[in-house]
Design a protein around this motif. Structure first.
Motif, short mmCIF file in Angstrom:
data_model
loop_
_atom_site.label_atom_id
_atom_site.label_comp_id
_atom_site.label_asym_id
_atom_site.label_seq_id
_atom_site.Cartn_x
_atom_site.Cartn_y
_atom_site.Cartn_z
N ALA A 80 0.88 -1.00 0.20
CA ALA A 80 0.02 -0.04 0.24
C ALA A 80 1.12 1.17 -0.02
O ALA A 80 0.52 2.19 -0.69
CB ALA A 80 -0.71 -0.21 1.25
N THR A 108 0.98 3.97 -2.84
CA THR A 108 0.78 5.24 -2.75
C THR A 108 1.86 6.04 -3.12
O THR A 108 1.57 7.61 -3.81
CB THR A 108 0.41 5.54 -1.22
OG1 THR A 108 -0.63 4.79 -0.75
CG2 THR A 108 0.08 7.08 -0.88
N ASN A 164 -3.94 2.30 -5.54
CA ASN A 164 -4.89 2.93 -4.49
C ASN A 164 -5.89 2.18 -3.98
O ASN A 164 -7.26 2.66 -4.60
CB ASN A 164 -5.05 4.58 -4.64
CG ASN A 164 -3.78 5.35 -5.23
OD1 ASN A 164 -3.72 5.92 -6.21
ND2 ASN A 164 -2.91 5.72 -3.96
N SER A 190 -5.30 6.53 0.62
CA SER A 190 -4.17 6.37 -0.27
C SER A 190 -4.42 7.32 -1.54
O SER A 190 -3.25 7.88 -1.87
CB SER A 190 -4.08 5.17 -0.44
OG SER A 190 -3.07 4.72 -1.61
#
Length: 223
Positions: free
Chosen positions: A19, A23, A209, A214
């Motif tokens: 993640a 991002t 995302n 995010s």
């Protein structure tokens, strides 16, 4: 027991790592060159909830014409008090059966975590106040707005040239659901669709995302 906990921690760490990479690695990697003469005269909004995002487009004359296929007495696109067209994409079961958190059911959650057919949700809004925590605004040019409209329009499933509304589906008096292209799962769901739509308008997002937080962070860093 300890082995199971270790594997769970590894999975959590892997998800957090992916993640974070998703991002902070921009997409596209290199910022597109913008024409100096292109005036950013159109405002679009990213509307964020805890797990879902929508896009709001100002209802100017060209946007009303581009989405005229939505206009009917039950969805008055030309209403003088309608200032924004709001569009979101998501999993069919979860989207249709969970208008509020109090109506959360196990089966739609299971479908969202595995794979599900997709739908588009459209709504109309009057004035939307800015700034506020759940709203992020971006100004784009004519060509960017046209590409965004095309991306959204192309996301509708059509039969014999017309979009396919889902009968008796909606949260209120005006909003409507339509059959959409693509399949939904939690890793590549509503927020990754929103990110792709915004990229079509020339904005840079993260590489991946899956969550509103995010996506908002990526947009704030790269635009």
């Amino acid at each position: 027991m300890r082995t199971g906990i270790n594997w769970l921690l590894r999975i959590i760490f892997l998800f957090v790592f992916l993640a974070a990479c998703g991002t902070f690695i921009p997409r596209p990697l290199i910022a597109p060159v913008k024409a100096s003469s292109a005036a950013a005269s159109h405002r679009i909004l990213l509307l964020s909830g805890p797990i879902h995002t929508d896009i709001a487009i100002q209802l100017g004359e060209e946007t009303r014409a581009a989405f005229s296929f939505l206009d009917n007495p039950d969805f008055p696109l030309g209403h003088p008090n309608a200032e924004w067209l709001i569009i979101g994409w998501g999993g069919r079961a979860f989207y249709l059966e969970t208008p509020t958190w109090t109506e959360l059911k196990p089966l739609p959650v299971l479908r969202a975590l595995t794979i599900d057919r997709s739908v588009l949700h459209v709504d109309l809004a009057g004035h939307i106040s800015e700034p506020q925590p759940a709203v992020a605004a971006f100004d784009i040019g004519d060509d960017q707005l046209a590409r965004l409209r095309n991306f959204i329009s192309d996301s509708f499933v059509r039969g014999a040239g017309t979009v396919k509304p889902i009968p008796d589906a909606g949260y209120g008096e005006i909003d409507r659901f339509f059959e959409a292209k693509g399949y939904f799962n939690a890793l590549f769901g509503c927020n990754t669709w929103t990110a792709a739509a915004l990229r079509s308008a020339g904005l840079r997002t993260g590489l991946w995302n899956p969550l509103p937080q995010s996506l908002r962070l990526s947009l704030g860093v790269y635009n």
